[in-house]
Design an enzyme around this catalytic site. Structure first.
Site, PDB file in Angstrom:
ATOM      1  N   ARG A  15     -75.748  86.414 -23.449  1.00  0.00           N
ATOM      2  CA  ARG A  15     -75.763  85.842 -22.339  1.00  0.00           C
ATOM      3  C   ARG A  15     -76.530  85.700 -21.175  1.00  0.00           C
ATOM      4  O   ARG A  15     -76.490  84.705 -19.841  1.00  0.00           O
ATOM      5  CB  ARG A  15     -74.431  86.465 -22.374  1.00  0.00           C
ATOM      6  CG  ARG A  15     -72.767  85.560 -23.281  1.00  0.00           C
ATOM      7  CD  ARG A  15     -71.841  85.733 -22.398  1.00  0.00           C
ATOM      8  NE  ARG A  15     -71.559  84.475 -21.742  1.00  0.00           N
ATOM      9  CZ  ARG A  15     -71.205  84.772 -20.071  1.00  0.00           C
ATOM     10  NH1 ARG A  15     -71.976  85.534 -20.131  1.00  0.00           N
ATOM     11  NH2 ARG A  15     -71.271  83.165 -19.799  1.00  0.00           N
ATOM     12  N   CYS A  28     -89.120  92.660 -27.190  1.00  0.00           N
ATOM     13  CA  CYS A  28     -90.411  92.165 -26.947  1.00  0.00           C
ATOM     14  C   CYS A  28     -89.959  90.657 -26.389  1.00  0.00           C
ATOM     15  O   CYS A  28     -90.360  89.542 -26.684  1.00  0.00           O
ATOM     16  CB  CYS A  28     -91.570  91.760 -28.075  1.00  0.00           C
ATOM     17  SG  CYS A  28     -91.537  93.261 -28.415  1.00  0.00           S
ATOM     18  N   GLU A  29     -89.844  90.716 -25.160  1.00  0.00           N
ATOM     19  CA  GLU A  29     -89.638  89.373 -24.483  1.00  0.00           C
ATOM     20  C   GLU A  29     -88.732  89.309 -22.616  1.00  0.00           C
ATOM     21  O   GLU A  29     -88.006  90.310 -22.764  1.00  0.00           O
ATOM     22  CB  GLU A  29     -88.555  87.813 -25.225  1.00  0.00           C
ATOM     23  CG  GLU A  29     -88.902  88.020 -25.927  1.00  0.00           C
ATOM     24  CD  GLU A  29     -88.575  86.286 -26.872  1.00  0.00           C
ATOM     25  OE1 GLU A  29     -88.060  86.106 -25.890  1.00  0.00           O
ATOM     26  OE2 GLU A  29     -88.596  86.273 -28.032  1.00  0.00           O
ATOM     27  N   GLU A  67     -56.763  76.150 -26.809  1.00  0.00           N
ATOM     28  CA  GLU A  67     -57.832  76.941 -27.618  1.00  0.00           C
ATOM     29  C   GLU A  67     -59.074  77.836 -26.993  1.00  0.00           C
ATOM     30  O   GLU A  67     -59.768  77.623 -26.370  1.00  0.00           O
ATOM     31  CB  GLU A  67     -58.458  75.435 -28.279  1.00  0.00           C
ATOM     32  CG  GLU A  67     -58.256  74.645 -29.014  1.00  0.00           C
ATOM     33  CD  GLU A  67     -59.231  73.393 -29.443  1.00  0.00           C
ATOM     34  OE1 GLU A  67     -60.336  73.387 -27.774  1.00  0.00           O
ATOM     35  OE2 GLU A  67     -58.766  72.574 -29.837  1.00  0.00           O
TER      36      GLU A  67
HETATM   37  N1  LLP Z   1     -62.237  74.558 -28.203  1.00  0.00           N
HETATM   38  C1  LLP Z   1     -63.746  73.924 -28.430  1.00  0.00           C
HETATM   39  C2  LLP Z   1     -63.693  72.584 -28.817  1.00  0.00           C
HETATM   40  C3  LLP Z   1     -64.362  74.477 -27.859  1.00  0.00           C
HETATM   41  O1  LLP Z   1     -65.536  73.616 -28.229  1.00  0.00           O
HETATM   42  C4  LLP Z   1     -64.741  76.082 -27.104  1.00  0.00           C
HETATM   43  C5  LLP Z   1     -65.841  77.043 -26.847  1.00  0.00           C
HETATM   44  C6  LLP Z   1     -63.582  76.391 -27.043  1.00  0.00           C
HETATM   45  C7  LLP Z   1     -62.356  76.082 -27.282  1.00  0.00           C
HETATM   46  C8  LLP Z   1     -63.530  77.923 -26.002  1.00  0.00           C
HETATM   47  O2  LLP Z   1     -63.814  77.897 -25.035  1.00  0.00           O
HETATM   48  P1  LLP Z   1     -63.373  79.271 -23.890  1.00  0.00           P
HETATM   49  O3  LLP Z   1     -61.824  79.923 -23.595  1.00  0.00           O
HETATM   50  O4  LLP Z   1     -63.919  80.059 -24.862  1.00  0.00           O
HETATM   51  O5  LLP Z   1     -64.380  78.499 -22.918  1.00  0.00           O
HETATM   52  N2  LLP Z   1     -71.747  81.261 -25.716  1.00  0.00           N
HETATM   53  C9  LLP Z   1     -70.788  80.469 -24.838  1.00  0.00           C
HETATM   54  C10 LLP Z   1     -69.704  80.009 -24.298  1.00  0.00           C
HETATM   55  C11 LLP Z   1     -69.765  78.840 -25.479  1.00  0.00           C
HETATM   56  C12 LLP Z   1     -68.037  77.978 -25.750  1.00  0.00           C
HETATM   57  C13 LLP Z   1     -68.767  77.071 -26.693  1.00  0.00           C
HETATM   58  N3  LLP Z   1     -67.218  76.401 -26.765  1.00  0.00           N
HETATM   59  C14 LLP Z   1     -70.862  82.125 -23.401  1.00  0.00           C
HETATM   60  O6  LLP Z   1     -71.087  82.646 -23.538  1.00  0.00           O
HETATM   61  O7  LLP Z   1     -70.987  80.922 -22.302  1.00  0.00           O
END
Ligand code: LLP
Length: 426
Positions: free
Chosen positions: A323, A353-354, A284
């Site tokens: 981020r 404004c932060e 995923e």
């Molecule tokens: N599968 C599940 C169940 C997840 O919760 C996530 C991400 C992924 C796959 C994908 O993960 P990746 O391959 O993208 O690392 N907004 C945060 C990242 C939050 C990730 C949430 N879940 C950031 O900008 O670092």
């Protein structure tokens, strides 16, 4: 690997000049490379080709339907976490039969949507959720395909806000309870047990936590295969990308000398443990696929000298890319016109404004002037999707570059869009 770099002194995405895009479409502007996205997909798919492997792109990382459509055409399934994401995948021409539905709080309406769409597997995160899925499926006269999400209690060694596989995180079912949860699922009449899923965290830059989690969980998968005939094991997403020196990482030669985690290394370390299972393996990845495939272009509006700081004030804010302030995330920042080498130590801040509205603090950057456009790199994942209208700032436009062609895949939001749905009352 990605397709951003200087050509004749100006920053390009593939064969498209980013300055020309900024002039034509305005800033802030998200720009994605189609080639990078598809290369990333193919590279991971070939690295895993020894296995029966389905890549389910984590839609939450970048859910623009043009991006999803490219990945669907390449063969990707999708990991979705809401009815909204199922809707997007359907609109993008994705195959729900290749989709997994994650998330701790699926509502009755979302379960109905997933069942109607024909989702491959609901990855349930609690026994209570299993009970509701069973009930809804029963009412609809169908069997719901389910997997349980295990919380393997492995330290992903990443930022606390994106660690998901430690007991104490809200995700998944702990080892102590997982066998009972499968036993219960097997007794619910409208469920069809399909697999086991886990996801330990995001932005993992070494293979070690993945290996630890897989080795820890493989014996349980074997047990579940024997007991319930499960057909898949999803090892989640989490492959990290290069945020520092990210322009250099577009060069194949850079990878020779760096110790960044490659899809080949990830596969080489995990395939030996996964292959003997003889199951479908689901990945995923979100960030890996799109992170380095996107940039955020923003114009320097003003320069301000403080007593201790030199500020470059730009027209993008934390509402466009959150981020840096939410995760202390580092994003390289480069000028669109190649620097002559002169640098300054600056804070790059936005209009919101932060005090948390910054893209870089105390960073040595190439000298830029008011009116110059700069690129915040590696903004393709968790960029636009986390944007908000805070301070009533319209959403930026999004562009998908394909060679010399730039497609507007999302119009800049208008002022009327900003208040759409609002009503004044007496
Ligand atoms: N599968 C599940 C169940 C997840 O919760 C996530 C991400 C992924 C796959 C994908 O993960 P990746 O391959 O993208 O690392 N907004 C945060 C990242 C939050 C990730 C949430 N879940 C950031 O900008 O670092």
């Amino acid at each position: 690997m990605h397709s951003f770099g200087y050509q004749n002194g100006s920053l390009h995405c593939e064969a498209t000049d980013l300055q020309a895009l900024a002039s034509e479409h305005g800033t802030p502007l998200f720009v994605y490379s189609k080639k990078t996205i598809l290369d990333n997909y193919q590279r991971l798919a070939s690295a895993m080709s020894e296995l029966d492997c389905q890549i389910c792109f984590a839609t939450k990382a970048n859910s623009n339907i043009a991006v999803l459509n490219q990945l669907a055409k390449a063969g990707a399934g999708f990991d979705v976490v809401s009815s909204g994401e199922i809707f997007r995948v359907e609109k993008a021409g994705g195959d729900p039969g290749k989709c997994t539905f994650a998330g701790v709080a699926k509502t009755r309406a979302e379960i109905e949507h997933g069942l109607k769409a024909g989702i491959y597997s609901f990855n349930a995160e609690s026994e209570a959720e299993l009970v509701l899925i069973d009930k809804v499926a029963g009412e609809m006269g169908v069997k719901a395909p389910v997997a349980l999400r295990l919380n393997p209690n492995v330290d992903a060694k990443t930022h606390a806000k994106i660690t998901t596989g430690k007991s104490g995180n809200k995700f998944g079912i702990d080892f102590d309870f997982i066998r009972d949860a499968y036993a219960r699922a097997s007794k619910l009449p409208n469920l069809n047990i399909r697999g086991l899923q886990m996801h330990i965290g995001s932005q993992l830059t070494t293979a070690a936590p993945f290996i630890e989690a897989v080795e820890k969980v493989v014996p349980l998968v074997e047990e579940l295969k024997a007991a319930y005939g499960i057909e898949f094991f999803s090892i989640g997403g989490g492959i990290g990308i290069v945020y520092e020196d990210s322009l250099a990482s577009g060069d194949p030669a850079w990878w020779e000398t760096s110790d960044a985690l490659t899809p080949e290394e990830y596969a080489a370390k995990l395939v030996p443990s996964l292959k003997p299972l003889a199951l479908k393996i689901i990945l995923e990845p979100g960030r890996y696929m799109v992170g380095n495939a996107g940039v955020l272009l923003t114009e320097v509006i003003y320069e301000k000298q403080g007593t201790t700081k030199l500020f470059k004030i730009v027209d993008a804010g934390m509402n466009d890319l959150i981020r840096p302030t939410l995760y202390e995330g580092h994003h390289d920042i480069v000028p669109l016109q190649e620097s002559d080498g002169e640098t300054e130590v600056v804070d790059v801040v936005g209009p919101v404004c932060e005090s948390g509205d910054y893209f870089a603090t105390n960073r040595e950057l190439a000298k830029v002037e008011e009116g110059d456009v700069i690129a915040v790199l590696s903004a393709g994942a968790y960029g636009f999707v986390m944007a908000s209208n805070y301070n009533s700032r319209p959403y930026p436009a999004e562009i998908l570059v394909d060679g010399e062609t730039a497609h507007v895949i999302r119009q800049r939001q208008s002022m009327d869009d900003l208040i759409a749905g609002e009503t004044i009352v007496e």
